[in-house]
Design a protein around this motif. Structure first.
Motif, PDB file in Angstrom:
ATOM      1  N   VAL A   1     -16.436 -25.927 -14.223  1.00 48.30           N
ATOM      2  CA  VAL A   1     -16.078 -25.368 -12.964  1.00 48.30           C
ATOM      3  C   VAL A   1     -17.239 -24.623 -12.323  1.00 48.30           C
ATOM      4  CG1 VAL A   1     -14.555 -23.919 -11.948  1.00 48.30           C
ATOM      5  CG2 VAL A   1     -13.938 -25.229 -13.906  1.00 48.30           C
ATOM      6  N   TYR A   2     -17.861 -23.588 -12.847  1.00 41.59           N
ATOM      7  CA  TYR A   2     -18.635 -22.749 -12.090  1.00 41.59           C
ATOM      8  C   TYR A   2     -20.120 -23.196 -12.159  1.00 41.59           C
ATOM      9  CZ  TYR A   2     -14.603 -20.014 -11.635  1.00 41.59           C
ATOM     10  OH  TYR A   2     -13.213 -19.556 -11.517  1.00 41.59           O
ATOM     11  N   GLY A   3     -20.683 -24.163 -12.864  1.00 43.15           N
ATOM     12  CA  GLY A   3     -21.907 -24.673 -12.854  1.00 43.15           C
ATOM     13  C   GLY A   3     -22.134 -25.408 -11.746  1.00 43.15           C
ATOM     14  N   PRO A   4     -21.118 -26.830 -11.690  1.00 41.60           N
ATOM     15  CA  PRO A   4     -21.241 -27.311 -10.136  1.00 41.60           C
ATOM     16  C   PRO A   4     -20.957 -26.321  -8.985  1.00 41.60           C
ATOM     17  CG  PRO A   4     -19.872 -28.404 -12.094  1.00 41.60           C
ATOM     18  CD  PRO A   4     -20.354 -27.203 -12.257  1.00 41.60           C
ATOM     19  N   TRP A   5     -20.060 -25.431  -9.200  1.00 41.27           N
ATOM     20  CA  TRP A   5     -19.829 -24.448  -7.988  1.00 41.27           C
ATOM     21  C   TRP A   5     -20.937 -23.875  -7.384  1.00 41.27           C
ATOM     22  CZ3 TRP A   5     -15.446 -25.877  -5.890  1.00 41.27           C
ATOM     23  CH2 TRP A   5     -15.021 -25.151  -5.053  1.00 41.27           C
ATOM     24  N   VAL A   6     -22.062 -23.654  -8.404  1.00 41.76           N
ATOM     25  CA  VAL A   6     -23.214 -23.063  -7.743  1.00 41.76           C
ATOM     26  C   VAL A   6     -23.811 -24.028  -6.699  1.00 41.76           C
ATOM     27  CG1 VAL A   6     -25.700 -22.611  -8.482  1.00 41.76           C
ATOM     28  CG2 VAL A   6     -23.716 -21.670  -9.860  1.00 41.76           C
ATOM     29  N   LEU A   7     -23.931 -25.130  -7.067  1.00 40.04           N
ATOM     30  CA  LEU A   7     -24.480 -26.036  -6.149  1.00 40.04           C
ATOM     31  C   LEU A   7     -23.595 -26.561  -4.847  1.00 40.04           C
ATOM     32  CD1 LEU A   7     -25.723 -28.564  -8.736  1.00 40.04           C
ATOM     33  CD2 LEU A   7     -27.097 -26.942  -7.567  1.00 40.04           C
ATOM     34  N   ILE A   8     -22.010 -26.655  -5.277  1.00 39.30           N
ATOM     35  CA  ILE A   8     -21.244 -26.891  -4.199  1.00 39.30           C
ATOM     36  C   ILE A   8     -21.020 -25.702  -3.243  1.00 39.30           C
ATOM     37  CG2 ILE A   8     -18.703 -27.297  -3.702  1.00 39.30           C
ATOM     38  CD1 ILE A   8     -18.839 -28.688  -6.468  1.00 39.30           C
TER      39      ILE A   8
END
Length: 404
Positions: free
Chosen positions: A230-237
């Motif tokens: 959830v929050y790894g990709p959310w850094v990029l998104i």
């Protein structure tokens, strides 16, 4: 009349085709849900955390469902799982429902997906002859990753060209996923005729002291896995503004590396043992979370404003994150290696998944508030602590093995 060896070879072939379709179906659905929530429903970080409740609650319920229906056998249960997945993903694709109904159909899709996860591992390991579970599952998971990469390539070009969209009345990318899951359903029917299933003659709930460390490892993995998904990709998104077409190349890169890396991990598990591999995994995760923590702190607090290099570093960390998830099979192989009875495997994997998801749901919600109230870096500090706990437990398994 086919010999047992011929049936086994046919079962392997059918399962490999099934694995390929599984990789495609997940690539056209679950792998892009984060962007779907953002683009179709304008979800923020806190909302993204709460969505994990209906999406991951099935992972808790699966312990009761799979254990309670153990008498059906793995393949019949897998058929039920695929039927649920088909209904859920086609509803999302055809109806473009309002947010509240989206959560209902997401729950149905997720229930099918979570039911299938322990069954996939159990069926796959049952096809390994004479042990060698790591090598066998490494081959299967490498194949699944290869087809997941093909799905990511199609997602990239589909969204970049405008052929795919999350804001149209019909979300065609989800319809394609539904077709893949329907193909799996047919293959499971064929596989049932060529496989001797391990099944119980009654509901079988398994909670044994001998499996305590497996349960602890499952819980630790669940909490930090959710942060990773959830929050790894959310850094990029969220912090760098990436969309589906931007995220797809990262999925492609992670999958391209994984095609070769996963079979190696499987061989390493058989050669070096589960304890050492889990310790290496935890160390790599700690490094990844440190990277995410520094990057997210810098972006959130403005240290990296105007620095183009940070995008490249964030991409590299994300790819490393995607590659290291391929160590995940080690816990299930560890459980299979310590199983006191063959019929314990599937219910225990389901119990481990339930414990995994209790921590997964909790950490998703807690980390959403950590991100919102204090800053994204604290999410990854928390994840690093969990990875350290994983390393300690994995190390104790190795010491016990040496003492025997």
């Amino acid at each position: 009349m086919p010999t047992p060896n011929q049936n086994h070879k046919k079962a392997i072939t059918l399962f490999m085709i099934l694995v390929a379709l599984y990789g495609l179906g997940m690539g056209f659905s679950d792998s892009i849900f984060s962007v779907y929530f953002r683009e179709a429903y304008d979800v923020d970080a806190v909302g993204r955390g709460w969505i994990e409740l209906p999406r991951e609650l099935p992972g808790v319920l699966v312990m009761f469902i799979v254990s309670g229906l153990a008498f059906l056998g793995d393949i019949k249960l897998a058929l039920v799982a695929q039927a649920l997945g088909i209904v859920g993903i086609l509803a999302l694709g055809l109806l473009s429902p309002p947010f509240e109904w989206m959560l209902v159909f997401l729950f149905i899709k997720s229930l099918g997906a979570h039911m299938f996860m322990p069954l996939y591992d159990s069926i796959g390991m049952s096809l390994a002859k004479g042990g060698g579970y790591g090598t066998t599952m490494g081959r299967f998971n490498g194949l699944r990753t290869a087809f997941g990469m093909l799905a990511a390539i199609a997602v990239f070009f589909g969204f970049r060209s405008g052929f795919f969209s999350f804001t149209t009345p019909v979300v065609s990318v989800f319809l394609i996923a539904g077709v893949m899951f329907a193909g799996i359903f047919v293959l499971l029917l064929m596989l049932k005729r060529n496989t001797d299933e391990v099944k119980s003659d009654k509901p079988r709930f398994v909670m044994k002291k001998a499996y305590t460390k497996y349960y602890i490892l499952a819980m630790l993995f669940g909490a930090r896995k959710q942060i990773m998904y959830v929050y790894g990709p959310w850094v990029l998104i969220e912090l760098l503004g990436f969309g589906a077409d931007n995220m797809a190349p990262l999925m492609i890169a992670g999958s391209a590396i994984g095609i070769f890396f996963i079979p190696l991990v499987g061989k390493w598990i058989d050669r070096f043992g589960t304890s050492r591999i889990m310790m290496i995994e935890a160390g790599i995760f700690m490094a990844v979370y440190l990277g995410y923590g520094i990057i997210s702190a810098g972006l959130h607090d403005g240290w990296f404003a105007g620095m183009a290099a940070v995008v490249g570093i964030a991409i590299a960390v994300n790819i490393a994150d995607r590659v290291t998830i391929h160590f995940g099979m080690v816990r299930n192989i560890y459980m299979r290696s310590i199983a006191l009875a063959p019929e314990d495997v599937t219910p225990t994997l389901a119990t481990g998944m339930a414990l995994d998801h209790v921590l997964s749901i909790t950490s998703a919600i807690v980390c959403g508030y950590l991100w919102w109230e204090f800053g994204p870096q604290y999410v990854f500090v928390f994840a690093g602590v969990l990875a350290a706990g994983n390393m300690i437990v994995a190390g104790s398994i190795g010491r016990e093995a040496k003492a025997k």
